[in-house]
Design an enzyme around this catalytic site. Sequence first.
Site, short mmCIF file in Angstrom:
data_model
loop_
_atom_site.label_atom_id
_atom_site.label_comp_id
_atom_site.label_asym_id
_atom_site.label_seq_id
_atom_site.Cartn_x
_atom_site.Cartn_y
_atom_site.Cartn_z
CB SER A 27 25.51 -14.42 1.94
OG SER A 27 26.48 -15.42 1.87
CE LYS A 65 28.61 -19.38 8.31
NZ LYS A 65 27.34 -18.83 7.77
C1 LIG Z 1 26.58 -18.16 8.42
C2 LIG Z 1 25.65 -17.26 7.72
C3 LIG Z 1 25.20 -16.08 8.33
C4 LIG Z 1 25.57 -15.67 9.74
O1 LIG Z 1 26.95 -15.56 9.98
P1 LIG Z 1 27.51 -15.54 11.48
O2 LIG Z 1 28.95 -15.29 11.37
O3 LIG Z 1 27.19 -16.87 12.09
O4 LIG Z 1 26.77 -14.46 12.19
C5 LIG Z 1 24.37 -15.26 7.58
N1 LIG Z 1 23.98 -15.57 6.33
C6 LIG Z 1 24.40 -16.70 5.71
C7 LIG Z 1 23.93 -16.98 4.33
C8 LIG Z 1 25.25 -17.59 6.39
O5 LIG Z 1 25.64 -18.72 5.79
#
Ligand SMILES: *Cc1c(COP(=O)(O)O)cnc(C)c1O
Length: 334
Positions: A309, A55
């Site tokens: 992530s 993000k």
């Molecule tokens: C935000 C997030 C997601 C999902 O992302 P979107 O764009 O909302 O679909 C997946 N994994 C992690 C670790 C996140 O922080």
Amino acid sequence: MSTAITPAAIRAARASLPSDVAPSPLLRARWLDAAAGGAAVWLKDETWGPTGAFKIRGATHAVATLPAQARERGVTTASTGNHGRALAHAAASQGVRAVICLSSLVPQNKVDAVRVAGGEVRIVGDTQDEAGEEVARLVREEGLTEIPPFDHPAVIAGQGTIGLELTEVLGTVGTVLVGLSGGGLAGGLALALKSECPQARVIGLSPDHGGAAMHASLQAGHLVEVPEPPSLADSLGGGLGADNRYTFSLCRDWIDDVVLLCEAEIAAGMRALHAEQGLVAEGGGAVGPAALLAERIAHPPGPVVCIISGAGIDPTLFRAVLAGADALAKGEEP
Ligand SMILES: *Cc1c(COP(=O)(O)O)cnc(C)c1O
């Protein structure tokens, strides 16, 4: 600023992201090849960046493309954690004020992380909606700019840069397995990747607990509201927003499939990532390996890339999962 979400906009974001944000490492994971029917599996390690989750890409690009007057007043968001932390860091590194509004249900470690990243934290109410009302007030009364976690062109372009980095290293990509919540990551990544590699398949992964809003909406063909049950993959919960403008149509047009995983499958993915690759990832960031190991992706074309992530998982919860917990204890929040 143009609000069209195009491969060119994503390439512009790719060119402007600073080197502590991107590119992230791409790791070979032979231990997953058998589970992928023999295809070569790679892990895109988004736990590597300054806030441990992808993000930071979208947040950095969104702050960087703000008009000067908006930069002076600051930015705000209501986020379950990773986006709030990313926006706090992105804003602080660019000398911009960030007020992060969180519900009281957000885990304490994520609240602390927002503060460490340089954001002002405001705890409001018990739901995302109440935190969102405070954001609306800050926008209305104090002139801050809301940077939402996914439904925003610059955020989507930032997340989409991952798709470009995959072809930079691998040339062609067969299949990408990616966590799916609001769809900024999966949608942006799919658009960018397919602009360079049209035959690639992008498969979104969400929990099967009844709270997968994008899956339910894609099935229905329109935006659907779902409950928010707890999950090891807490970053994959939450709705799409009644006024969703970008990500629903982006995911409808560009994602090939959505697969839903149970808590035990997600926990097994987290354990395997740690045991085999030494990676600490929250449930939502371990769903790619989880789906492969559970043999939920039959004979994916290779190379297969899993987006990993979420290094900011609560340490107590992570230890419980490593010790064999397959789900949250009753009443426990991640
Ligand atoms: C935000 C997030 C997601 C999902 O992302 P979107 O764009 O909302 O679909 C997946 N994994 C992690 C670790 C996140 O922080």
